[in-house]
Enzyme design. Structure first.
Site, PDB file in Angstrom:
ATOM      1  CD1 TRP A   1      25.816  19.605 -90.282  1.00 57.53           C
ATOM      2  CD2 TRP A   1      27.648  19.005 -91.406  1.00 57.53           C
ATOM      3  NE1 TRP A   1      25.954  20.486 -91.325  1.00 57.53           N
ATOM      4  CE2 TRP A   1      27.064  20.138 -92.040  1.00 57.53           C
ATOM      5  CE3 TRP A   1      28.799  18.459 -91.956  1.00 57.53           C
ATOM      6  CZ2 TRP A   1      27.606  20.727 -93.177  1.00 57.53           C
ATOM      7  CZ3 TRP A   1      29.339  19.047 -93.100  1.00 57.53           C
ATOM      8  CH2 TRP A   1      28.753  20.168 -93.687  1.00 57.53           C
ATOM      9  CG  ASP A   2      27.014  23.058 -87.414  1.00 60.87           C
ATOM     10  OD1 ASP A   2      26.490  22.289 -88.223  1.00 60.87           O
ATOM     11  OD2 ASP A   2      26.625  24.222 -87.220  1.00 60.87           O
TER      12      ASP A   2
ATOM     13  CD  GLU B   1      21.178  22.623 -94.717  1.00 57.42           C
ATOM     14  OE1 GLU B   1      20.486  23.655 -94.623  1.00 57.42           O
ATOM     15  OE2 GLU B   1      21.827  22.139 -93.767  1.00 57.42           O
TER      16      GLU B   1
ATOM     17  CE  LYS C   1      21.580  27.329 -96.215  1.00 55.62           C
ATOM     18  NZ  LYS C   1      20.675  26.652 -95.261  1.00 55.62           N
ATOM     19  CD  GLN C   2      25.995  24.155 -96.034  1.00 55.87           C
ATOM     20  OE1 GLN C   2      24.977  24.714 -95.698  1.00 55.87           O
ATOM     21  NE2 GLN C   2      26.671  23.356 -95.226  1.00 55.87           N
TER      22      GLN C   2
END
Length: 791
Positions: free
Chosen positions: A360-361, A487, A591-592
């Site tokens: 998806w980046d 994630e 995580k992000q």
């Protein structure tokens, strides 16, 4: 042992002043050249020493079995791995029978320079052989932007201390040892010598090898040709199934160089015949030779001059950041310039990390940047997604849903992720793709694209959300059991980012179907289906905790136990390498940026006060174990008034690979993080937003910067924004006029004159804290990480 390469700070170059074998792998990635079709890692011309050999063709892969201890329904059985194809970089040298190898003899000097204006990698070496003979070797390598199938090297050797005989061996080499590490013997077998020879031959100074992958059945050809200048060089040619070699013998007088211009051409196809692929490469090679080295070099500079005129970001007050930003933008261009309906892998074509897969980046990080700096590439990327629709439909049917379910990671369109929670359940990728379509149409006003490509992507992803979701007892439309961008949380109900993006997807599909009723009819879209999309969008469940005044990342997230950050050691990050996922999933640890990303991409769904409270809360539990996080945190930090924090996160994104912050640049660059450096600068410090076709800016500078300038292209109009501490200047570089907003105030910018507006004073607020050992530094140092993680 070095912790990272040491590059000189220069505004338009990245320079390595000495050879450090401990960081060879990182430098091979940093100095990689690509045009989106061909990728060349910066292996030394002579081939050895090397860390990871790498020559890549976008979309060219080998199929391999996916290891699975316990296979489950819906798990992919096969994966796709980008392979190291025929290597044309190799130019070996023998000096009076001594191989030119920098590990032997005496390395007098060694310099490599990545030139961001010329688009080339230059090298200058002075070496004394074990026998005491000294030579100077120079090379300039390019991968052409103007001629998609072509790369070239201008290589020379010169005697320094008297006459010397040299032998030069220019090669094409297939099936070099693959550096892909795997514990699965089936996968290792599939990737061992993946290329099967179909044809080889030479004529004059030209040679070609044609190969086919053993499992995926893809065909490729690589060709080389040479122009040799020197005092009576003797040239012989020969080929084998996996090797073509031009051998040049010359007697060098002192200060009289032997020069070799080596032209390379590559092509591949899944459908075309051997004669067709061979002819394509032969034609590209002939065109390159007719063009000649000087004109190839000139066209590379001309291409980049035009690019930098609209894409350059200039900062004053931080020379290292200036270099890092241009490095980042250059590599984003290299990743996407000539993809022409192929994917952009997470590592671009700079290394085989993540098996060369696209995530998806691409849609979430890379396309927003290309939309402003190289808009012609965006439609091609989305056409690639459109070309994989049938595979996405098949995947949706396999999972028991309607519409299209795009893969979490892929090369050719099939799902290649064998990890269920962080892969298949991350349905947000479908909305990421759909919203990229909406953004492209909004930014380009390309009606043909919307009708012929975008509409079908929007329709099929909207159908997935209706199939995946349900209306609960209160009438809310819910999306249960999904994995959001974070994630460290999996199979959660009503992830805010996923639901807001799906809501935009549904509304966008309904609006597009209304604009193109005939095309929608061909897709069997009727009024009842469109009404269902609108109803689901209006009823979308967006969790909000009114008592805490916070948006939970997903349902019940704020009820989870908070992670014990106080007991953490610095060497225990990233957490997934030191703690089981089952523990991470049930704790408040991120995580992000996830909810924070929702506030960036769907900012109109939040009040300013909600953004302030949400950001301050999630800062305390976000550990940034992903390279994708810093840029998003930078954007929202700037929006809510934490400019120093935004600046520190910007530098973390910009230096991700130059400083090897996650210790995995050796496997390739983090293209999304590099795109994130631009996003953190333009969306963050520049405050750019483009909601509902209304382009707005809210620029402010941190104390560390004196001036900022950048350009943004929208609907064929290029706006230049210059930011000083107390005022911002807007200039129209092309076009007649555009309506903009500055800190919420509307104005019209015309070609007649620039507009200068005051930057309002910033309300000072106490900055939030971060988890222990995760405070972003203005001068970021490498963190503990593993090359094997999705970081």
């Amino acid at each position: 042992m070095s912790t990272g390469a040491d590059f000189d700070v220069d505004p338009w170059q990245v320079r390595e002043g000495r050879l450090d074998l401990d960081v060879l792998a990182q430098v091979e990635s940093v100095f990689a050249l690509s045009n989106g079709h061909i990728g060349l890692r910066a292996n030394l011309d002579e081939g050895e020493p090397h860390a990871t050999l790498g020559t890549y063709l976008n979309g060219f892969y080998e199929q391999r079995p996916l290891p699975s201890a316990e296979a489950g329904y819906g798990d992919p059985e096969d994966g796709q791995t980008m392979i190291n194809v025929t290597d044309g970089k190799v130019i070996r040298l023998l000096v009076e029978d001594e191989p030119f190898d920098l590990r032997y003899g005496t390395l007098v000097s060694h310099e490599r320079v990545l030139d961001l204006q010329d688009g080339v990698l230059r090298r200058d070496v002075v070496w004394r052989s074990p026998a005491g003979r000294t030579v100077r070797v120079r090379s300039t390598r390019l991968v052409s932007f103007s001629q998609r199938a072509v790369a070239a090297v201008n290589w020379s050797v010169q005697a320094v201390d008297g006459p010397v005989r040299v032998v030069v061996q220019s090669e094409l080499v297939a099936n070099e040892p693959d550096a892909t590490a795997t514990d699965d013997p089936r996968a290792a077998a599939a990737l061992c010598n993946p290329l099967e020879s179909e044809e080889h031959g030479y004529r004059d100074h030209h040679a070609m090898l044609v190969h086919r992958t053993r499992s995926s059945g893809l065909r490729m050809a690589a060709g080389m040709d040479h122009v040799i200048t020197g005092d009576d060089p003797r040239v012989t040619m020969h080929t084998l199934p996996d090797l073509a070699r031009a051998t040049i013998v010359a007697d060098l007088a002192e200060d009289e160089p032997l020069e070799v211009v080596k032209y390379l051409a590559y092509g591949w196809s899944a459908r075309r015949s051997l004669p067709a692929v061979r002819a394509q490469v032969a034609g590209a090679l002939a065109q390159a030779r007719v063009t000649g080295w000087d004109d190839l070099l000139a066209s590379q500079r001309e291409y980049l001059d035009a690019f930098w005129a609209r894409a350059d970001v200039q900062v004053q007050g931080d020379d290292a950041l200036q270099q890092a930003l241009r490095f980042a933008i250059f590599h984003v261009l290299q990743a996407g310039a000539r993809v022409e309906q192929r994917a952009i892998p997470a590592k671009g074509l700079t290394g085989a990390g993540y098996d060369g897969h696209a995530f998806w980046d691409t849609e979430t990080y890379v396309l927003p940047v290309l939309s402003s700096v190289h808009p012609e590439a965006v439609g091609d990327l989305l056409r690639w997604r459109h070309s994989t629709l049938e595979a996405a439909r098949e995947r949706a049917r396999e999972l028991g849903h309607h519409g299209a379910s795009f893969p979490w990671r892929t090369i050719a369109g099939q799902e290649c992720s064998a990890y269920w929670p962080a892969g298949t359940a991350a349905f947000h990728i479908n909305a990421d793709i759909a919203c990229a379509v909406l953004d492209h149409v909004q930014a380009s006003s390309d009606e043909d694209f919307e009708r012929d490509v975008g509409l079908e992507l929007l329709v099929e992803t909207a159908r997935l959300w209706i199939s995946l979701g349900h209306h609960d007892g209160s009438g809310c439309f819910c999306l249960d059991g999904v994995t959001g961008p974070d994630e460290y949380s999996a199979i959660a109900d009503n992830n805010v980012y996923t639901n807001l993006m799906a809501q935009r997807n549904l509304r966008g599909a309904a609006d597009a179907a209304g604009r193109w009723p005939q095309a929608a009819g061909v897709l069997d879209v009727d009024d009842e289906e469109v009404a269902g999309w609108r109803a689901a969008a209006e009823a979308m469940r967006i969790p909000y905790d009114s008592e805490r005044g916070l948006h939970p990342q997903s349902e019940r997230f704020l009820d989870h136990e908070r992670w014990d950050f106080d007991s953490m050691r610095a060497d225990q990050y990233p957490l997934m390498l030191h703690f089981p996922y089952v523990d991470l999933y049930r704790k408040q640890v991120v995580k992000q940026a996830d909810l924070v990303m929702a506030m960036h991409h769907c900012g109109e769904a939040f009040t300013r006060e909600q953004k302030v409270r949400n950001f301050d809360y999630y800062e305390q539990i976000t550990v940034r174990d992903s390279s994708l996080s810093a840029c998003t945190q930078s954007v929202i930090a700037a929006e809510v008034g934490h400019l120093d924090l935004a600046f520190r996160y910007l530098r973390n994104a910009a230096f991700m690979d130059l400083h090897d912050l996650h210790h995995n640049t050796d496997q390739g660059l983090h293209i999304a993080a590099l795109a994130g450096a631009w996003i953190a600068t333009v969306d963050g410090l520049g405050g750019m937003r483009d909601y509902d076709a209304q382009l707005s800016f809210a620029p402010r500078l941190p104390d560390a910067l004196e001036h900022l300038r950048f350009g943004v292209t929208r609907r064929g109009v290029c706006v230049q924004v210059e930011v000083a501490p107390e005022a911002a200047t807007y200039t129209l570089l092309n076009g007649e006029s555009i309506d903009l907003h500055h800190h919420g105030e509307p104005f019209t910018l015309t070609a007649a004159e620039a507009v200068v507006l005051d930057v309002p004073a910033l309300e000072e607020r106490e900055p939030p804290s971060q988890p222990r050992h995760r405070v972003p530094q203005a001068d970021p140092e490498p963190e503990q990480a593993s090359a094997g993680t999705r970081a």
